[in-house]
Write a protein that holds these residues in place. Structure first.
Motif, PDB file in Angstrom:
ATOM      1  N   GLY A  86      41.005  44.362  26.220  1.00 21.92           N
ATOM      2  CA  GLY A  86      41.406  43.169  26.936  1.00 21.92           C
ATOM      3  C   GLY A  86      40.409  42.772  28.005  1.00 21.92           C
ATOM      4  O   GLY A  86      39.331  43.354  28.135  1.00 21.92           O
ATOM      5  N   ALA A  87      40.812  41.778  28.787  1.00 21.08           N
ATOM      6  CA  ALA A  87      39.964  41.250  29.848  1.00 21.08           C
ATOM      7  C   ALA A  87      40.851  40.726  30.965  1.00 21.08           C
ATOM      8  O   ALA A  87      42.043  40.496  30.786  1.00 21.08           O
ATOM      9  N   GLY A  88      40.240  40.522  32.115  1.00 23.88           N
ATOM     10  CA  GLY A  88      40.976  39.992  33.252  1.00 23.88           C
ATOM     11  C   GLY A  88      40.070  39.751  34.439  1.00 23.88           C
ATOM     12  O   GLY A  88      38.856  39.603  34.298  1.00 23.88           O
ATOM     13  N   PHE A  89      40.662  39.744  35.617  1.00 25.91           N
ATOM     14  CA  PHE A  89      39.919  39.477  36.843  1.00 25.91           C
ATOM     15  C   PHE A  89      40.513  40.300  37.978  1.00 25.91           C
ATOM     16  O   PHE A  89      41.607  40.843  37.873  1.00 25.91           O
ATOM     17  N   ARG A 118      13.569  57.205  55.120  1.00 33.73           N
ATOM     18  CA  ARG A 118      14.778  56.463  54.756  1.00 33.73           C
ATOM     19  C   ARG A 118      15.819  56.686  55.844  1.00 33.73           C
ATOM     20  O   ARG A 118      16.013  57.792  56.322  1.00 33.73           O
ATOM     21  N   THR A 119      16.499  55.637  56.195  1.00 32.20           N
ATOM     22  CA  THR A 119      17.514  55.712  57.239  1.00 32.20           C
ATOM     23  C   THR A 119      18.865  55.349  56.642  1.00 32.20           C
ATOM     24  O   THR A 119      18.995  54.337  55.963  1.00 32.20           O
ATOM     25  N   TYR A 120      19.859  56.189  56.907  1.00 27.79           N
ATOM     26  CA  TYR A 120      21.220  55.950  56.431  1.00 27.79           C
ATOM     27  C   TYR A 120      21.859  54.907  57.332  1.00 27.79           C
ATOM     28  O   TYR A 120      21.893  55.065  58.548  1.00 27.79           O
ATOM     29  N   MET A 121      22.356  53.835  56.749  1.00 27.47           N
ATOM     30  CA  MET A 121      22.925  52.726  57.520  1.00 27.47           C
ATOM     31  C   MET A 121      24.396  52.534  57.144  1.00 27.47           C
ATOM     32  O   MET A 121      24.807  52.855  56.047  1.00 27.47           O
ATOM     33  N   ARG A 122      25.157  52.007  58.067  1.00 25.96           N
ATOM     34  CA  ARG A 122      26.554  51.686  57.821  1.00 25.96           C
ATOM     35  C   ARG A 122      26.900  50.443  58.625  1.00 25.96           C
ATOM     36  O   ARG A 122      26.548  50.357  59.789  1.00 25.96           O
ATOM     37  N   ASP A 123      27.586  49.517  57.982  1.00 27.98           N
ATOM     38  CA  ASP A 123      28.105  48.388  58.751  1.00 27.98           C
ATOM     39  C   ASP A 123      29.624  48.386  58.669  1.00 27.98           C
ATOM     40  O   ASP A 123      30.203  49.005  57.795  1.00 27.98           O
ATOM     41  N   GLU A 124      30.263  47.715  59.591  1.00 27.66           N
ATOM     42  CA  GLU A 124      31.730  47.713  59.686  1.00 27.66           C
ATOM     43  C   GLU A 124      32.337  46.366  59.320  1.00 27.66           C
ATOM     44  O   GLU A 124      33.483  46.113  59.630  1.00 27.66           O
ATOM     45  N   GLU A 125      31.584  45.509  58.690  1.00 27.20           N
ATOM     46  CA  GLU A 125      32.085  44.195  58.296  1.00 27.20           C
ATOM     47  C   GLU A 125      33.170  44.334  57.225  1.00 27.20           C
ATOM     48  O   GLU A 125      33.201  45.305  56.478  1.00 27.20           O
ATOM     49  N   THR A 126      34.032  43.333  57.133  1.00 29.16           N
ATOM     50  CA  THR A 126      35.012  43.268  56.048  1.00 29.16           C
ATOM     51  C   THR A 126      34.497  42.279  55.013  1.00 29.16           C
ATOM     52  O   THR A 126      34.106  41.164  55.350  1.00 29.16           O
ATOM     53  N   TYR A 127      34.468  42.715  53.762  1.00 34.73           N
ATOM     54  CA  TYR A 127      33.949  41.900  52.674  1.00 34.73           C
ATOM     55  C   TYR A 127      35.066  41.555  51.699  1.00 34.73           C
ATOM     56  O   TYR A 127      35.835  42.419  51.318  1.00 34.73           O
ATOM     57  N   ILE A 128      35.129  40.299  51.314  1.00 35.57           N
ATOM     58  CA  ILE A 128      36.035  39.859  50.260  1.00 35.57           C
ATOM     59  C   ILE A 128      35.261  39.975  48.946  1.00 35.57           C
ATOM     60  O   ILE A 128      34.119  39.534  48.853  1.00 35.57           O
ATOM     61  N   ALA A 129      35.878  40.574  47.953  1.00 36.44           N
ATOM     62  CA  ALA A 129      35.226  40.767  46.661  1.00 36.44           C
ATOM     63  C   ALA A 129      36.109  40.198  45.552  1.00 36.44           C
ATOM     64  O   ALA A 129      37.337  40.203  45.657  1.00 36.44           O
ATOM     65  N   PHE A 130      35.484  39.706  44.517  1.00 34.34           N
ATOM     66  CA  PHE A 130      36.200  39.230  43.341  1.00 34.34           C
ATOM     67  C   PHE A 130      35.296  39.415  42.135  1.00 34.34           C
ATOM     68  O   PHE A 130      34.089  39.614  42.271  1.00 34.34           O
ATOM     69  N   GLY A 131      35.885  39.360  40.946  1.00 39.77           N
ATOM     70  CA  GLY A 131      35.069  39.520  39.755  1.00 39.77           C
ATOM     71  C   GLY A 131      35.867  39.539  38.478  1.00 39.77           C
ATOM     72  O   GLY A 131      37.072  39.284  38.462  1.00 39.77           O
ATOM     73  N   ALA A 132      35.163  39.893  37.404  1.00 41.30           N
ATOM     74  CA  ALA A 132      35.744  39.910  36.060  1.00 41.30           C
ATOM     75  C   ALA A 132      35.746  41.332  35.514  1.00 41.30           C
ATOM     76  O   ALA A 132      34.887  42.141  35.853  1.00 41.30           O
ATOM     77  N   ASP A 133      36.735  41.638  34.673  1.00 41.46           N
ATOM     78  CA  ASP A 133      36.924  42.976  34.134  1.00 41.46           C
ATOM     79  C   ASP A 133      37.102  42.928  32.617  1.00 41.46           C
ATOM     80  O   ASP A 133      37.670  41.977  32.082  1.00 41.46           O
ATOM     81  N   LEU A 134      36.661  43.994  31.963  1.00 35.23           N
ATOM     82  CA  LEU A 134      36.968  44.261  30.558  1.00 35.23           C
ATOM     83  C   LEU A 134      37.661  45.613  30.514  1.00 35.23           C
ATOM     84  O   LEU A 134      37.516  46.415  31.436  1.00 35.23           O
ATOM     85  N   ILE A 135      38.400  45.893  29.449  1.00 38.92           N
ATOM     86  CA  ILE A 135      39.048  47.199  29.318  1.00 38.92           C
ATOM     87  C   ILE A 135      39.152  47.582  27.846  1.00 38.92           C
ATOM     88  O   ILE A 135      39.397  46.734  26.988  1.00 38.92           O
TER      89      ILE A 135
END
Length: 178
Positions: A86-89, A118-135
């Protein structure tokens, strides 16, 4: 009357799906995401189901809701075993991300090579994510018990904060059915 009884036995008494159950609620444990899974078969015998996943990722603080449409087919006349695809989002929110800064190499005047670690970095922002899926998956309805166990492969495409990525996820699910 005998014909009606034999027909009811052939679909496992599921009342509308060929899977042996109508609805299943349980847990999904995967590589990228783990959480709650709910699968419901539509009221017909063509093996179409809707699945909702409410998951969190072990690498990110946040949650994702995934909605999938799935088509189920029996496997080699093995009672209770089904293949599905199947598929979805999905949509979700993540807080923070981890990454390494780039390593830069510089060549000096006398041929010496200098580089920044190399320097290990971290940010504290909130990110909205969306996308498509297969299964793609297999599930087995345990005979005489109200449980389904399944394995799936669920690749997905994610868009967040101007970045895109393609991820591979696989999981094992256990659902209580009714």
């Amino acid at each position: 009357m005998a014909h009606a009884q034999s027909k009811k036995k052939s679909d496992g008494g599921s009342g509308g799906s060929s899977s042996g159950y109508n609805t299943g609620i349980g847990l999904r444990g995967g590589g990228y995401s783990s959480g709650l899974t709910i699968k419901h078969f539509l009221g017909n015998k063509n093996g179409v189901a809707l699945e909702a996943l409410l998951t969190t990722e072990y690498k990110a603080r946040g949650a994702r809701l995934t909605l999938l449409g799935e088509k189920h087919k029996t496997v080699a006349d093995v009672k209770g075993l089904q293949f599905y695809y199947g598929a979805g989002f999905h949509a979700g929110s993540y807080q923070g991300r981890h990454y390494f800064s780039d390593t830069r190499y510089y060549k000096g005047r006398k041929g010496e090579v200098y580089f920044d670690n190399r320097t290990y970095m971290r940010d504290e922002e909130t990110y909205i994510a969306f996308g498509a899926d297969l299964i793609l998956g297999l599930e087995y309805k345990i005979e005489d018990l109200p449980f389904v166990i399944g394995v799936d492969y669920k690749p997905f495409f994610d868009v967040f904060n101007g970045y895109t990525g393609f991820y591979n996820d696989a999981a094992v699910s256990l659902r209580f059915t009714f």
